[in-house]
Every structure is written in C-alpha cells, then in structure tokens.
Motif scaffolding. Structure first.
Motif, mmCIF file in Angstrom:
data_model
loop_
_atom_site.group_PDB
_atom_site.id
_atom_site.type_symbol
_atom_site.label_atom_id
_atom_site.label_comp_id
_atom_site.label_asym_id
_atom_site.label_seq_id
_atom_site.Cartn_x
_atom_site.Cartn_y
_atom_site.Cartn_z
ATOM 1 N N GLU A 92 0.835 -1.213 0.000
ATOM 2 C CA GLU A 92 0.000 0.000 0.000
ATOM 3 C C GLU A 92 0.867 1.260 0.000
ATOM 4 O OE1 GLU A 92 -3.636 -2.337 2.230
ATOM 5 O OE2 GLU A 92 -2.643 -0.728 3.316
ATOM 6 N N HIS A 93 1.986 1.191 0.693
ATOM 7 C CA HIS A 93 2.915 2.341 0.685
ATOM 8 C C HIS A 93 3.357 2.675 -0.731
ATOM 9 C CE1 HIS A 93 4.319 1.992 5.155
ATOM 10 N NE2 HIS A 93 3.142 2.538 5.023
ATOM 11 N N ARG A 94 3.586 1.653 -1.557
ATOM 12 C CA ARG A 94 4.076 1.903 -2.925
ATOM 13 C C ARG A 94 3.035 2.700 -3.725
ATOM 14 N NH1 ARG A 94 7.407 -0.175 -0.173
ATOM 15 N NH2 ARG A 94 7.600 2.033 0.161
ATOM 16 N N THR B 114 -8.421 2.809 4.799
ATOM 17 C CA THR B 114 -7.976 1.437 4.549
ATOM 18 C C THR B 114 -6.569 1.182 5.103
ATOM 19 O OG1 THR B 114 -9.265 1.482 2.514
ATOM 20 C CG2 THR B 114 -7.687 -0.312 2.732
ATOM 21 N N HIS B 115 -5.642 2.099 4.814
ATOM 22 C CA HIS B 115 -4.246 1.846 5.203
ATOM 23 C C HIS B 115 -3.975 2.233 6.669
ATOM 24 C CE1 HIS B 115 0.027 1.272 4.751
ATOM 25 N NE2 HIS B 115 0.201 2.464 5.304
ATOM 26 N N HIS B 116 -4.204 3.508 7.009
ATOM 27 C CA HIS B 116 -4.006 3.887 8.422
ATOM 28 C C HIS B 116 -4.960 3.085 9.304
ATOM 29 C CE1 HIS B 116 -2.734 8.196 6.997
ATOM 30 N NE2 HIS B 116 -1.807 7.305 6.741
ATOM 31 N N LYS C 43 -5.846 -0.087 9.044
ATOM 32 C CA LYS C 43 -5.233 -1.367 9.423
ATOM 33 C C LYS C 43 -4.101 -1.138 10.418
ATOM 34 C CE LYS C 43 -4.529 -3.385 5.268
ATOM 35 N NZ LYS C 43 -5.220 -2.436 4.363
ATOM 36 N N GLU C 44 -3.331 -0.077 10.193
ATOM 37 C CA GLU C 44 -2.227 0.203 11.129
ATOM 38 C C GLU C 44 -2.780 0.498 12.525
ATOM 39 O OE1 GLU C 44 0.993 1.983 7.863
ATOM 40 O OE2 GLU C 44 -0.123 3.400 9.099
ATOM 41 N N GLU C 45 -3.732 1.420 12.598
ATOM 42 C CA GLU C 45 -4.193 1.857 13.922
ATOM 43 C C GLU C 45 -5.120 0.843 14.588
ATOM 44 O OE1 GLU C 45 -5.860 5.801 13.742
ATOM 45 O OE2 GLU C 45 -3.953 6.695 13.151
ATOM 46 N N LYS D 85 9.780 6.050 7.582
ATOM 47 C CA LYS D 85 9.891 5.740 9.009
ATOM 48 C C LYS D 85 9.303 4.349 9.293
ATOM 49 C CE LYS D 85 9.024 9.248 11.910
ATOM 50 N NZ LYS D 85 8.211 10.162 12.745
ATOM 51 N N GLU D 86 8.141 4.084 8.710
ATOM 52 C CA GLU D 86 7.499 2.781 8.947
ATOM 53 C C GLU D 86 8.282 1.650 8.274
ATOM 54 O OE1 GLU D 86 2.889 4.240 9.602
ATOM 55 O OE2 GLU D 86 3.439 3.504 7.617
ATOM 56 N N ASP D 87 8.627 1.838 7.020
ATOM 57 C CA ASP D 87 9.300 0.761 6.265
ATOM 58 C C ASP D 87 10.696 0.452 6.797
ATOM 59 O OD1 ASP D 87 7.168 0.540 4.594
ATOM 60 O OD2 ASP D 87 8.150 1.305 2.787
ATOM 61 N N PHE E 18 10.522 0.756 11.594
ATOM 62 C CA PHE E 18 9.441 0.346 12.490
ATOM 63 C C PHE E 18 8.904 -1.056 12.209
ATOM 64 C CE2 PHE E 18 4.856 0.653 13.741
ATOM 65 C CZ PHE E 18 5.046 0.799 15.099
ATOM 66 N N PHE E 19 8.463 -1.293 10.982
ATOM 67 C CA PHE E 19 7.757 -2.540 10.683
ATOM 68 C C PHE E 19 8.569 -3.801 11.009
ATOM 69 C CE2 PHE E 19 4.654 -0.767 7.218
ATOM 70 C CZ PHE E 19 3.864 -0.236 8.226
ATOM 71 N N PHE E 20 9.829 -3.830 10.625
ATOM 72 C CA PHE E 20 10.597 -5.062 10.859
ATOM 73 C C PHE E 20 10.906 -5.283 12.339
ATOM 74 C CE2 PHE E 20 11.029 -4.603 6.289
ATOM 75 C CZ PHE E 20 10.743 -5.898 5.880
ATOM 76 N N LYS F 134 8.209 10.704 4.064
ATOM 77 C CA LYS F 134 8.963 10.553 5.321
ATOM 78 C C LYS F 134 8.269 9.584 6.272
ATOM 79 C CE LYS F 134 10.851 15.185 5.548
ATOM 80 N NZ LYS F 134 10.413 16.448 6.107
ATOM 81 N N HIS F 135 6.953 9.702 6.334
ATOM 82 C CA HIS F 135 6.155 8.832 7.201
ATOM 83 C C HIS F 135 6.335 7.369 6.768
ATOM 84 C CE1 HIS F 135 2.663 7.764 9.688
ATOM 85 N NE2 HIS F 135 2.298 6.980 8.700
ATOM 86 N N ILE F 136 6.257 7.159 5.465
ATOM 87 C CA ILE F 136 6.396 5.808 4.910
ATOM 88 C C ILE F 136 7.807 5.261 5.172
ATOM 89 C CG2 ILE F 136 6.585 4.590 2.678
ATOM 90 C CD1 ILE F 136 4.080 6.151 1.789
HETATM 91 FE FE LIG Z 1 1.778 3.174 6.528
#
Ligand SMILES: [Fe+2]
Ligand SMILES: [Fe+2]
Length: 178
Positions: A10-12, A53-55, A57-59, A131-133, A136-138, A127-129
């Motif tokens: 989704e980030h892409r 849809t994206h935020h 699922k995250e939140e 930070k997550e990619d 954070f995510f891994f 920048k937000h993406i």
């Molecule tokens: Fe995200």
C-alpha cells in the motif's frame, strides 16, 4: 506472508500518488489554475485508501495489538509519532477538500490554500512511509509470535473486504441526508 507485506504494498501506491501530487503542484505554480477533478480524486484516494484502509489497518489492528506488548521506549515513541502524523494527514486532507470547494466557488485565495495542503501532503507521506518501512515494521514484528502474525494478516484481509461496502454505504447515506 508477514502482516507488514500488504502495508508495504500500500505504501508503494501512496508514493505514486505523492508523485502525482508533486506534478499537480508544478502545474498549479505554472498556470495558477487548479485541476479540481484531480484534487477531488486525490481527496478520495487519501480518505478512502490512505486513511481509512491503510491507516485503519495500522491503527485499528497493528497498533492495537502492539499496545498489549511491552514496547521498548524507542518503539513506543515511534508509534506516538506515527499516530500524530496520521492525525495531521487527516486534517490536511480535510483542509484540501474545503479549499477545493472554495476554488470551485471562485474564491481567489483558494489556489494558495490548495497548494499549501498539497505541499503538506508531499512533505509528510514519503517521510512517514520511510519511518514505517525502514525503522518500524521489521523490528516490531519481533513482538509477535508466528501465530499472532498470521491472525493479524487474516484480520487485515477481513478489514479490507469491508472497505468497499463501507465506502459506498457512506456515499449513499451522505446523498440521502442531502
Ligand atoms: Fe503506513
Ligand atoms: Fe502510517
């Protein structure tokens, strides 16, 4: 598949939309004219896809489950920043919608406000993406067992499945209210 897989795909797409926004910024600066139809589509994209849809699922799923874990201070700090950034994105898209409506009504100051909102969006999302990619995510996957990760991924698919129904139910309700 890991639950962060769909979030990263989704980030892409969000990045591609950020590129299109950049192109629109250039066009507005060149012509002092706003492509209202593009802005309306971009608002829909950011509200329905990037935010709900994206935020969502995250939140509603990932961060909710993370809240049950004993997070390291650095991860706790990032979650708080990410939530703040989601709030800022949501507000900015709301402002963009209003500015676009005013533009349609002929308000002479609205191109500048549209431009500012678009600039805020392209300054925030990449920048937000990242930070997550990248930060954070891994690392946060390690808080979850394989079973928990599988359950999360399943819940993500369920969440997505409801989105199209939610979107069009809301649309009909909005028109019914008039
Ligand atoms: Fe995200
Ligand atoms: Fe996010």
């Amino acid at each position: 598949m890991k639950p962060i897989g769909p979030l990263m795909w989704e980030h892409r797409l969000i990045e591609k939309m950020a590129h299109l926004i950049n192109d629109e910024i250039t066009r507005i600066k060149e012509r002092n004219k706003v492509d209202m139809v593009f802005i309306a589509s971009a608002v829909d994209f950011f509200r329905t896809y990037a935010d709900r849809t994206h935020h969502g699922k995250e939140e509603d799923i990932l961060f909710r489950d993370l809240a049950t874990k004993n997070l390291l201070p650095e991860h706790d700090k990032i979650v708080k920043e990410l939530i703040e950034e989601h709030i800022f994105a949501r507000k900015t898209v709301g402002r963009l919608l209003e500015a676009n409506k005013k533009y349609l009504e002929g308000d002479i100051n609205s191109p500048a406000e549209v431009l500012l909102c678009l600039q805020n969006i392209v300054d925030l999302y990449p920048k937000h993406i990242e930070k997550e990619d990248k930060h954070f995510f891994f690392p946060i996957l390690d808080y979850f067992t394989k079973r928990e990760q599988d359950a999360m991924l399943k819940e993500f698919w369920e969440f997505d499945k409801n989105m199209i129904h939610e979107k069009y139910k809301k649309l009909v309700e909005e028109y019914e209210r008039g």
